[in-house]
Design a protein around this motif. Structure first.
Motif, PDB file in Angstrom:
ATOM      1  N   GLY A 123      -2.105  -5.021   3.648  1.00  0.00           N
ATOM      2  CA  GLY A 123      -2.909  -4.384   4.372  1.00  0.00           C
ATOM      3  C   GLY A 123      -2.536  -4.867   6.066  1.00  0.00           C
ATOM      4  O   GLY A 123      -2.513  -3.705   6.795  1.00  0.00           O
ATOM      5  N   ILE A 124      -2.493  -6.018   6.172  1.00  0.00           N
ATOM      6  CA  ILE A 124      -2.247  -6.457   7.682  1.00  0.00           C
ATOM      7  C   ILE A 124      -0.951  -5.927   8.126  1.00  0.00           C
ATOM      8  O   ILE A 124      -0.755  -5.514   9.254  1.00  0.00           O
ATOM      9  N   ASN A 125       0.083  -5.794   7.100  1.00  0.00           N
ATOM     10  CA  ASN A 125       1.372  -5.372   7.697  1.00  0.00           C
ATOM     11  C   ASN A 125       1.247  -4.054   7.861  1.00  0.00           C
ATOM     12  O   ASN A 125       2.166  -3.517   8.822  1.00  0.00           O
ATOM     13  N   GLU A 126       0.731  -3.171   7.159  1.00  0.00           N
ATOM     14  CA  GLU A 126       0.437  -1.555   7.375  1.00  0.00           C
ATOM     15  C   GLU A 126       0.059  -1.482   8.684  1.00  0.00           C
ATOM     16  O   GLU A 126       0.204  -0.538   9.351  1.00  0.00           O
ATOM     17  N   VAL A 127      -1.159  -2.306   8.918  1.00  0.00           N
ATOM     18  CA  VAL A 127      -1.726  -2.158  10.700  1.00  0.00           C
ATOM     19  C   VAL A 127      -0.763  -2.122  11.479  1.00  0.00           C
ATOM     20  O   VAL A 127      -0.639  -1.542  12.340  1.00  0.00           O
ATOM     21  N   ARG A 128       0.020  -3.363  11.451  1.00  0.00           N
ATOM     22  CA  ARG A 128       1.039  -3.685  12.376  1.00  0.00           C
ATOM     23  C   ARG A 128       2.160  -2.491  12.284  1.00  0.00           C
ATOM     24  O   ARG A 128       2.296  -2.022  13.686  1.00  0.00           O
ATOM     25  N   LYS A 129       2.440  -1.961  11.158  1.00  0.00           N
ATOM     26  CA  LYS A 129       3.438  -0.858  11.589  1.00  0.00           C
ATOM     27  C   LYS A 129       2.945   0.232  12.153  1.00  0.00           C
ATOM     28  O   LYS A 129       3.603   0.991  12.788  1.00  0.00           O
ATOM     29  N   SER A 130       1.497   0.652  11.997  1.00  0.00           N
ATOM     30  CA  SER A 130       1.158   1.650  12.525  1.00  0.00           C
ATOM     31  C   SER A 130       0.958   1.677  14.200  1.00  0.00           C
ATOM     32  O   SER A 130       0.742   2.731  14.797  1.00  0.00           O
ATOM     33  N   GLY A 131       1.255   0.525  14.574  1.00  0.00           N
ATOM     34  CA  GLY A 131       1.139   0.489  16.101  1.00  0.00           C
ATOM     35  C   GLY A 131      -0.134   0.634  16.720  1.00  0.00           C
ATOM     36  O   GLY A 131      -0.489   0.790  17.899  1.00  0.00           O
ATOM     37  N   LEU A 132      -1.340   0.316  15.966  1.00  0.00           N
ATOM     38  CA  LEU A 132      -2.480   0.541  16.387  1.00  0.00           C
ATOM     39  C   LEU A 132      -2.898  -0.473  17.800  1.00  0.00           C
ATOM     40  O   LEU A 132      -3.543   0.021  18.564  1.00  0.00           O
ATOM     41  N   LYS A 133      -2.456  -1.615  17.700  1.00  0.00           N
ATOM     42  CA  LYS A 133      -2.664  -2.536  18.781  1.00  0.00           C
ATOM     43  C   LYS A 133      -2.175  -2.140  19.993  1.00  0.00           C
ATOM     44  O   LYS A 133      -2.818  -2.296  21.080  1.00  0.00           O
ATOM     45  N   GLU A 134      -0.992  -1.332  20.087  1.00  0.00           N
ATOM     46  CA  GLU A 134      -0.285  -0.940  21.225  1.00  0.00           C
ATOM     47  C   GLU A 134      -0.933   0.272  21.592  1.00  0.00           C
ATOM     48  O   GLU A 134      -0.858   0.536  22.960  1.00  0.00           O
ATOM     49  N   LYS A 135      -1.491   1.203  20.979  1.00  0.00           N
ATOM     50  CA  LYS A 135      -2.129   2.384  21.228  1.00  0.00           C
ATOM     51  C   LYS A 135      -3.410   2.283  21.792  1.00  0.00           C
ATOM     52  O   LYS A 135      -4.007   3.077  22.449  1.00  0.00           O
TER      53      LYS A 135
ATOM     54  N   PHE B 205      -9.158   0.823  11.775  1.00  0.00           N
ATOM     55  CA  PHE B 205      -7.893   1.422  10.930  1.00  0.00           C
ATOM     56  C   PHE B 205      -8.942   1.523   9.624  1.00  0.00           C
ATOM     57  O   PHE B 205      -9.918   1.353   9.295  1.00  0.00           O
ATOM     58  N   GLN B 206      -8.351   2.591   8.789  1.00  0.00           N
ATOM     59  CA  GLN B 206      -8.916   2.899   7.441  1.00  0.00           C
ATOM     60  C   GLN B 206      -8.440   1.632   6.508  1.00  0.00           C
ATOM     61  O   GLN B 206      -7.186   1.468   6.006  1.00  0.00           O
ATOM     62  N   LEU B 207      -9.324   1.364   5.779  1.00  0.00           N
ATOM     63  CA  LEU B 207      -9.094   0.130   4.827  1.00  0.00           C
ATOM     64  C   LEU B 207      -8.232   0.922   3.607  1.00  0.00           C
ATOM     65  O   LEU B 207      -8.540   2.120   2.977  1.00  0.00           O
ATOM     66  N   ASP B 208      -7.283   0.348   3.181  1.00  0.00           N
ATOM     67  CA  ASP B 208      -6.245   0.914   2.228  1.00  0.00           C
ATOM     68  C   ASP B 208      -7.136   0.776   0.787  1.00  0.00           C
ATOM     69  O   ASP B 208      -7.932  -0.201   0.712  1.00  0.00           O
TER      70      ASP B 208
ATOM     71  N   HIS C 140     -22.269  -0.282   6.215  1.00  0.00           N
ATOM     72  CA  HIS C 140     -22.130   0.341   7.440  1.00  0.00           C
ATOM     73  C   HIS C 140     -22.735   1.843   7.297  1.00  0.00           C
ATOM     74  O   HIS C 140     -23.113   2.374   8.256  1.00  0.00           O
ATOM     75  N   GLY C 141     -23.345   2.102   6.228  1.00  0.00           N
ATOM     76  CA  GLY C 141     -24.338   3.248   6.126  1.00  0.00           C
ATOM     77  C   GLY C 141     -23.420   4.515   5.939  1.00  0.00           C
ATOM     78  O   GLY C 141     -23.929   5.540   6.473  1.00  0.00           O
ATOM     79  N   ASN C 142     -22.201   4.436   5.624  1.00  0.00           N
ATOM     80  CA  ASN C 142     -21.165   5.586   5.476  1.00  0.00           C
ATOM     81  C   ASN C 142     -20.235   5.395   4.721  1.00  0.00           C
ATOM     82  O   ASN C 142     -20.019   4.193   4.162  1.00  0.00           O
ATOM     83  N   ASN C 143     -19.293   6.218   4.202  1.00  0.00           N
ATOM     84  CA  ASN C 143     -18.425   6.340   3.300  1.00  0.00           C
ATOM     85  C   ASN C 143     -16.907   6.347   3.872  1.00  0.00           C
ATOM     86  O   ASN C 143     -16.061   6.655   3.250  1.00  0.00           O
ATOM     87  N   SER C 144     -16.897   6.038   5.288  1.00  0.00           N
ATOM     88  CA  SER C 144     -15.758   6.046   5.765  1.00  0.00           C
ATOM     89  C   SER C 144     -14.633   4.850   5.593  1.00  0.00           C
ATOM     90  O   SER C 144     -13.457   5.024   5.826  1.00  0.00           O
ATOM     91  N   PHE C 145     -15.253   3.657   5.156  1.00  0.00           N
ATOM     92  CA  PHE C 145     -14.623   2.464   5.083  1.00  0.00           C
ATOM     93  C   PHE C 145     -13.493   2.144   5.974  1.00  0.00           C
ATOM     94  O   PHE C 145     -12.148   1.786   5.953  1.00  0.00           O
TER      95      PHE C 145
END
Length: 225
Positions: free
Chosen positions: A29-41, A147-150, A168-173
């Motif tokens: 999961g951590i590696n997928e977040v890294r690949k997404s470039g979320l931190k840089e965006k 990010f969306q939890l896998d 969280h009171g929602n189903n977005s995860f």
């Protein structure tokens, strides 16, 4: 013991005790977040933080403008009171709150958890600074740190009794990357630190040094003018 050392001990203990298959799920999961470039965006230094209303312990909407009563405000985005790494980090900021206050700086913690759970987190960690709810992670979304939890991680969370839909009171995860933003009175971002590995956090004393240097620079700038 500084936060970095405490986190290192906890990480080593977790890896030692947790089945390898489960640790692999979280590492993936951590590696997928890294690949997404979320931190840089995500929004960075020089951007202005959106004034998305947050919810306080009285279940009242409150803006960052209302919370900004000091020259600088540290926004600590944490995953939730169920996360031992987050609790450890929050306690570390509590220990230094007076030091931050002496520099005309304050701290707030922000998660997507419902108020009843932020209150529990505040009480169990004996926090004096406010923990606020970012309903449906709207501010976090605007910052770009969500990010969306896998599915595999979601299943393991449930196995550990962590039900994000109830918390969280929602189903977005959706979860935020652990992040620290510092904003000035104009809501301009002057410092960011974003972690992709939830087991690693910024040492709060680093922020103290940054703010001291920033204030010294500000004084010099105004004196020269």
């Amino acid at each position: 013991m500084i936060l970095e050392e405490q986190l290192k001990q906890m990480k080593e203990t977790t890896i030692e005790r947790m089945p390898t298959s489960i640790m692999q799920v979280f590492e993936n999961g951590i590696n997928e977040v890294r690949k997404s470039g979320l931190k840089e965006k995500a929004l960075q230094v020089g951007n202005y933080i959106p004034d998305v209303p947050l919810t306080n312990s009285n279940e009242e909407a409150i803006s960052l403008g209302e919370l900004q009563k000091t020259d600088y405000l540290i926004l600590n985005f944490y995953r939730g009171g169920w996360c031992p790494y987050c609790n450890m980090e929050l306690r570390a900021y509590e220990k230094l709150r007076n030091d931050f206050n002496q520099l005309n700086t304050d701290v707030i913690g922000i998660s997507a958890e419902k108020i009843e759970f932020t209150t529990q987190t505040s009480d169990k960690n004996t926090l004096s600074f406010p923990l606020l709810t970012d309903v449906d992670a709207q501010l976090m979304e605007a910052l770009g740190i969500v990010f969306q939890l896998d599915e595999a991680s979601k299943e393991e969370y449930v196995n550990f009794g962590i039900h994000l839909d109830k918390l969280h009171g929602n189903n977005s995860f959706k979860l935020p990357l652990p992040a620290v933003y510092i904003i000035n009175r104009n809501k301009e971002i002057v410092y960011t630190h974003i972690e992709e590995d939830y087991m690693t956090r910024l040492e709060p004393s680093t922020l103290l040094a940054f703010i001291k240097n920033r204030l010294s620079t500000d004084k010099l700038y105004y004196h020269e003018k």
